[in-house]
Scaffold this active site. Structure first.
Site, PDB file in Angstrom:
ATOM      1  N   ASN A 291      63.489  57.331  16.074  1.00 25.89           N
ATOM      2  CA  ASN A 291      63.399  56.138  15.261  1.00 25.89           C
ATOM      3  C   ASN A 291      64.060  54.998  15.966  1.00 25.89           C
ATOM      4  O   ASN A 291      65.035  55.157  16.729  1.00 25.89           O
ATOM      5  CB  ASN A 291      63.793  56.279  13.882  1.00 25.89           C
TER       6      ASN A 291
ATOM      7  N   ASP B  17      63.081  63.118   9.848  1.00 28.94           N
ATOM      8  CA  ASP B  17      62.580  63.927   8.880  1.00 28.94           C
ATOM      9  C   ASP B  17      61.660  65.211   9.402  1.00 28.94           C
ATOM     10  O   ASP B  17      61.934  66.387   8.636  1.00 28.94           O
ATOM     11  CB  ASP B  17      61.683  63.188   7.687  1.00 28.94           C
TER      12      ASP B  17
ATOM     13  N   LYS C 221      56.982  71.226  30.366  1.00 30.01           N
ATOM     14  CA  LYS C 221      56.406  69.716  30.215  1.00 30.01           C
ATOM     15  C   LYS C 221      54.790  69.814  29.854  1.00 30.01           C
ATOM     16  O   LYS C 221      53.832  70.723  30.516  1.00 30.01           O
ATOM     17  CB  LYS C 221      56.401  68.678  31.251  1.00 30.01           C
TER      18      LYS C 221
ATOM     19  N   LYS D 233      69.935  63.863  -3.957  1.00 31.74           N
ATOM     20  CA  LYS D 233      70.714  64.685  -2.925  1.00 31.74           C
ATOM     21  C   LYS D 233      71.986  65.057  -3.482  1.00 31.74           C
ATOM     22  O   LYS D 233      72.645  65.957  -2.818  1.00 31.74           O
ATOM     23  CB  LYS D 233      71.077  63.385  -1.997  1.00 31.74           C
TER      24      LYS D 233
ATOM     25  N   PHE E 117      73.024  56.816   2.751  1.00 34.32           N
ATOM     26  CA  PHE E 117      72.537  55.558   3.085  1.00 34.32           C
ATOM     27  C   PHE E 117      71.126  55.795   2.411  1.00 34.32           C
ATOM     28  O   PHE E 117      70.451  56.857   2.631  1.00 34.32           O
ATOM     29  CB  PHE E 117      72.627  55.387   4.471  1.00 34.32           C
TER      30      PHE E 117
ATOM     31  N   LYS F  66      67.518  58.650  -5.279  1.00 31.90           N
ATOM     32  CA  LYS F  66      67.864  59.446  -4.064  1.00 31.90           C
ATOM     33  C   LYS F  66      69.328  60.008  -4.186  1.00 31.90           C
ATOM     34  O   LYS F  66      69.708  61.077  -4.037  1.00 31.90           O
ATOM     35  CB  LYS F  66      67.998  58.431  -2.933  1.00 31.90           C
TER      36      LYS F  66
ATOM     37  N   PRO G 140      66.499  69.933   8.407  1.00 33.34           N
ATOM     38  CA  PRO G 140      67.167  70.167   7.148  1.00 33.34           C
ATOM     39  C   PRO G 140      67.913  68.610   6.823  1.00 33.34           C
ATOM     40  O   PRO G 140      67.830  67.970   7.405  1.00 33.34           O
ATOM     41  CB  PRO G 140      68.345  70.978   7.770  1.00 33.34           C
ATOM     42  N   ASP G 141      68.126  68.571   5.517  1.00 36.54           N
ATOM     43  CA  ASP G 141      68.663  67.254   4.818  1.00 36.54           C
ATOM     44  C   ASP G 141      70.169  67.429   4.912  1.00 36.54           C
ATOM     45  O   ASP G 141      70.656  68.308   4.267  1.00 36.54           O
ATOM     46  CB  ASP G 141      68.046  67.111   3.432  1.00 36.54           C
ATOM     47  N   ILE G 142      70.651  66.972   6.020  1.00 33.44           N
ATOM     48  CA  ILE G 142      72.072  67.133   6.149  1.00 33.44           C
ATOM     49  C   ILE G 142      73.010  66.649   4.862  1.00 33.44           C
ATOM     50  O   ILE G 142      73.982  67.242   4.134  1.00 33.44           O
ATOM     51  CB  ILE G 142      72.656  66.342   7.433  1.00 33.44           C
TER      52      ILE G 142
HETATM   53  O1  C5P Z   1      66.033  60.819   2.315  1.00 38.28           O
HETATM   54  P1  C5P Z   1      66.486  59.546   3.380  1.00 38.28           P
HETATM   55  O2  C5P Z   1      66.054  59.937   4.926  1.00 38.28           O
HETATM   56  O3  C5P Z   1      65.718  58.169   3.009  1.00 38.28           O
HETATM   57  O4  C5P Z   1      67.990  59.441   3.158  1.00 38.28           O
HETATM   58  C1  C5P Z   1      68.735  58.787   3.897  1.00 38.28           C
HETATM   59  C2  C5P Z   1      70.201  59.443   3.716  1.00 38.28           C
HETATM   60  O5  C5P Z   1      70.216  60.948   4.239  1.00 38.28           O
HETATM   61  C3  C5P Z   1      71.058  59.044   4.925  1.00 38.28           C
HETATM   62  O6  C5P Z   1      72.271  59.098   4.327  1.00 38.28           O
HETATM   63  C4  C5P Z   1      70.922  59.968   5.992  1.00 38.28           C
HETATM   64  O7  C5P Z   1      71.934  60.098   6.952  1.00 38.28           O
HETATM   65  C5  C5P Z   1      70.749  61.059   5.189  1.00 38.28           C
HETATM   66  N1  C5P Z   1      69.771  62.430   5.845  1.00 38.28           N
HETATM   67  C6  C5P Z   1      70.330  63.452   6.269  1.00 38.28           C
HETATM   68  N2  C5P Z   1      69.534  64.547   6.740  1.00 38.28           N
HETATM   69  C7  C5P Z   1      68.210  64.255   6.805  1.00 38.28           C
HETATM   70  C8  C5P Z   1      67.441  63.032   6.347  1.00 38.28           C
HETATM   71  C9  C5P Z   1      68.514  62.144   5.871  1.00 38.28           C
HETATM   72  O8  C5P Z   1      71.616  63.582   6.200  1.00 38.28           O
HETATM   73  N3  C5P Z   1      67.611  65.200   7.541  1.00 38.28           N
END
Ligand code: C5P
Length: 397
Positions: A208, A276, A286, A341, A323, A337, A303-305
């Site tokens: 991104n 995501d 390749k 979260k 963020f 959010k 994973p959503d960290i």
């Molecule tokens: O869900 P979204 O991507 O909009 O959320 C943004 C926040 O979640 C940011 O603080 C980003 O660093 C964190 N994030 C994360 N792991 C992910 C996706 C987002 O820590 N896989």
């Protein structure tokens, strides 16, 4: 507070020297005494009279000033301070320090001193990025010098990039830190930053547009307040800040592993733009172009960290900041959010292309907490970082 502290301030020859006049005032406001030294080049930018008037002390300029030698030799002058501050530290002064030259008063004092030294570099971006300056910087850091800045931004010479001297209050914070007095001294803070790269095959990836500028500025601002910062960064455009522990990762999964390994921490700021999705079965070799046949990529969720750390049963940092980069309904989405979260604060911003925020130098954010929301005016990413770091220091009290 800096009451009772004495700073030996060496002002080098650069346009940023004008900020050192303000630095003297800020130091004296906080109770510090300032012994000023002005290099010959420095005196081309600010006058000895302005410097001594603001410091309330004689300004030292010449190595072979007989009156000085009678009253106070240069060796003694180098030892009177609790901290030596070089601001602006020009490319030339850095080179002299790195190579041990002692051919004028400033360089002789820097060689003779046994007190810690903090430098605030300021120079043209090309000079800062020149391999010679970067070599000198690495040497000086290895020698134990403290460094604050430089910041990125517009420069007096009309160019843009890293090389601007830190603002006086940032230097004051770095001075407090160097003297072990920063408000975040003893606090360990984790910061994630940059994009992640999710491989398609060994040579292709999905990414991104995050530059890492905001996360880098936050890490720098936290370190300037004395925090021990662990900076977990994806492949960013901007270099990591000085004085932090850097952990480089590529993918979201690697970022989660690095984050969990860095715990426990007092606070965590998740500024990374984590992908995501990743390619579920990225190819080990390749993928060949096959005329008429298009590859099909299947995705898996990363994973959503932020959520993972926010919802940890053990070792959850006391303050978790996420963020929210949104293009629509910024406040409503960010508020939802925060709840979803489980983090404490959300720093929300509008990243619609028209705002110029993504990849730009400015940011306009809303801080969403349990108490409600604050709208911060549009300001530089460095200022957002400074303000956020101050709020974090308050919260960790
Ligand atoms: O869900 P979204 O991507 O909009 O959320 C943004 C926040 O979640 C940011 O603080 C980003 O660093 C964190 N994030 C994360 N792991 C992910 C996706 C987002 O820590 N896989």
């Amino acid at each position: 507070m800096l009451a009772g502290k004495r700073i030996l301030l060496i002002i080098g020859g650069g346009i940023a020297a004008y900020k050192s006049l303000d630095l003297i005032r800020r130091l004296r406001e906080r109770g510090a005494a300032v012994t000023p030294v002005l290099t010959r080049a420095g005196a081309e930018f600010v006058t000895p009279l302005s410097v001594s008037a603001l410091a309330g002390e004689k300004v030292h300029t010449d190595l072979f000033d007989l009156t000085d030698e009678a009253e106070m030799g240069h060796i003694q002058l180098s030892r009177v301070a609790d901290l030596v501050v070089v601001a602006p530290a020009t490319a030339d002064l850095m080179a002299k320090m790195a190579h041990g030259h002692a051919n004028d008063l400033a360089s002789t004092l820097l060689m003779a001193t046994d007190t810690p030294v903090l430098m605030a570099p300021a120079m043209n971006v090309r000079m800062w990025e020149h391999p010679a300056t970067q070599r000198n910087l690495a040497q000086l850091q290895a020698d134990g010098l403290h460094v604050v800045g430089p910041n990125a931004g517009d420069m007096a010479c009309g160019e843009y990039g890293p090389g601007r001297m830190s603002e006086p209050l940032e230097i004051v914070a770095a001075i407090e830190t160097a003297l072990g007095q920063g408000p975040l001294a003893g606090k360990r803070i984790l910061v994630t930053s940059g994009p992640t790269h999710e491989p398609i095959d060994p040579v292709r990836y999905i990414a991104n547009r995050s530059s890492g500028a905001q996360g880098t500025a936050i890490a720098r601002a936290l370190a300037a307040l004395g925090a021990e910062v662990v900076f977990v960064t994806g492949p960013a455009d901007v270099p990591p800040p000085q004085g932090v522990q850097v952990v480089r990762v590529e993918t979201a999964e690697q970022m989660l592993t690095a984050v969990e390994a860095a715990l426990p921490a007092d606070a965590a700021v998740f500024a990374a733009a984590v992908a995501d999705w990743r390619v579920a079965s990225s190819s080990g070799s390749k993928i060949k172009k096959d005329a008429g046949r298009l590859p099909v990529l299947d995705f898996a969720e990363n994973p959503d960290i932020l959520a993972t750390v926010s919802q940890r049963k053990t070792d959850r940092p006391r303050l978790v900041v996420g963020f929210a980069a949104e293009t629509d309904d910024v406040i409503a989405n960010a508020t939802a959010k925060r709840a979803r979260k489980g983090c404490d604060w959300i720093v929300a911003n509008d990243v619609s292309p028209a705002t110029g925020i993504m990849g730009g130098t400015e940011n306009a954010v809303h801080l969403i907490t349990a108490e409600g929301r604050e709208d911060w005016p549009r300001m530089s990413k460095q200022q957002v970082a400074t303000q956020l770091a101050a709020r974090i220091a308050q919260a960790l009290g």
